[in-house]
Design an enzyme around this catalytic site. Structure first.
Site: not given
Ligand code: GLA
Length: 404
Positions: A151, A206, A188, A184-186
């Site tokens: 993460d 998320d 970078n 890393e959610w995109g």
């Molecule tokens: C971030 C991630 C989620 C999950 C949580 C855990 O938000 O994007 O998928 O792993 O952390 O805390």
């Protein structure tokens, strides 16, 4: 080595050799990984009992037979580090330890995954990997971990590419092949640099358990199924065998309607997305299982060409998505985003599309015709020589395989 020239030569030699050693494990995730992860349903309420029971449920249900294999514990399994800096699992929730749990999952013919984070603390505030990468990687290898989700919380001023490369190298050094999932959610744009770093990378924040809405948490947002889909279409050229775009884990079975679940699942398959179930497998309804374990839809996702599908057209809230498959076949999914049903009359006699990315053409205009298989009805429904008349319910899909 006192001679500065020799020292320089040694340094240069080391630098040229390093990239040969430092690499991700090849040959893993040749099709999008399939499994289950604890986060979407259980958040921090994880324990060895939950993981064992989930492994039992996966092995004894149609899920394992349909291809699901990784059981992944997400955040909150860890509580501290010991005096030597080694990570410590929560002794109350995991009294038998992580190694015993991994052994149990393996004994069911499944694979075992775990979670950490590149920052000082995980998103749930637990001890994370920064500064402990090599130590943690050795521990994971000793435990028998097969998959690591990594993460990006609490990473103030860290460089994303550098951080993930450090963990990749640590995993490689530890020697056990581990699928490396970047989360890393995109932020970078990992699709631009992570092909040689990980096997999959999150492309968005998320997922939110909702078909068409946004949950605004103030400093961050989570995204409904439609909102996530809209963020994927421009990224397809970056995905392929061993390196996948990850639009986040599935919410099937967590409360959306059957139609919506079917649409969500089908679209993840059209996107060649990792299929990581996020519901309670122990109590899932036959309806939920019929979605998650539909082998014909899964086969679209797992097609060995590994080409991510694309949105071809939009008309009256119905999107037509196409995905080239092996042996000249195609998947066609019509997604009805509106809140009311849509009557469709699919006239194939005018249909000709060339996908400039995969250099493949779907042409049903000419002499060549395809047979049609409805992947949710699981039956053949004629061929492209005749128009297909169907009603697509609200928030639902029609998914077809076109074959010869
Ligand atoms: C971030 C991630 C989620 C999950 C949580 C855990 O938000 O994007 O998928 O792993 O952390 O805390």
């Amino acid at each position: 080595m006192k001679n500065p020239r020799l020292l320089l030569l040694a340094a240069i030699t080391l630098c040229t050799l390093l990239p040969l050693h430092a690499q991700k494990f090849k040959d893993l995730a040749q099709t999008p990984p399939m499994g289950w992860n604890s986060w979407n349903k259980f958040a921090c309420d994880v324990s060895e009992v939950l993981i064992r029971e989930t492994a039992d449920a996966m092995a004894s249900s149609e899920m394992k037979a349909a291809g699901y294999e990784y059981i992944i514990i997400d955040d909150c399994w860890q509580v501290s580090r010991d005096s030597m800096g080694f990570i410590v699992a929560d002794p109350t929730r995991f009294p038998s330890g992580i190694k015993a749990l991994a052994d149990y999952v393996h004994s069911k013919g499944l694979k075992f995954g775990i979670y950490s984070c590149a920052g000082d603390k995980t998103c749930g505030g637990r001890p994370a990997g920064r500064g402990h990468e090599y130590q943690d990687a050795v521990m994971y290898a000793k435990w028998g971990v097969d998959y690591l989700k990594y993460d990006w919380c609490n990473t103030d001023k860290l460089n994303a590419e550098g951080s993930y490369i450090t963990m990749r190298d640590a995993l490689h050094e530890a020697g056990r092949p581990i699928v490396f999932s970047l989360c890393e959610w995109g932020n970078n744009k990992p699709w631009l640099w992570a092909k040689e770093v990980g096997h999959l990378w999150r492309t968005t924040g998320d997922i939110y358990n909702c078909f068409d809405c946004i949950n605004d948490h103030g400093t961050w947002k989570s995204w409904g199924v439609m909102q996530i889909i809209d963020k994927q279409d421009s990224l397809r050229q970056y995905a392929g065998p061993g390196h996948w775009n990850d639009p986040d884990m599935l919410e099937v079975g967590n409360g959306m309607s059957l139609n919506e679940s079917r649409a969500h699942f089908s679209m993840w398959c059209m996107l060649a997305a990792p299929l990581v179930a996020g519901n309670d497998l122990r109590t899932m309804t036959p309806e939920t299982q019929s979605v998650l374990a539909n082998k014909e839809v899964i086969a679209i996702d797992q097609d060995s060409l590994g080409i991510q599908g694309f949105r071809h057209s939009v008309k009256d809230s119905v999107e037509t998505w196409l995905k080239p498959l092996k042996n000249g076949q195609w998947a066609v999914c019509l997604l009805n985003r509106s809140k009311s049903p849509r009557n469709m009359n699919l006239d194939w006699s005018t249909f000709s599309v060339t996908d400039s990315f995969s250099i493949r053409t779907l042409d049903t205009k000419g002499k060549k015709f395809y047979k049609l298989r409805d992947l949710w009805l699981k039956k053949n429904t004629g061929d492209t020589r005749k128009p297909l008349k169907v009603i697509i319910p609200a928030h639902d899909v029609l998914c077809l395989r076109l074959f010869n």
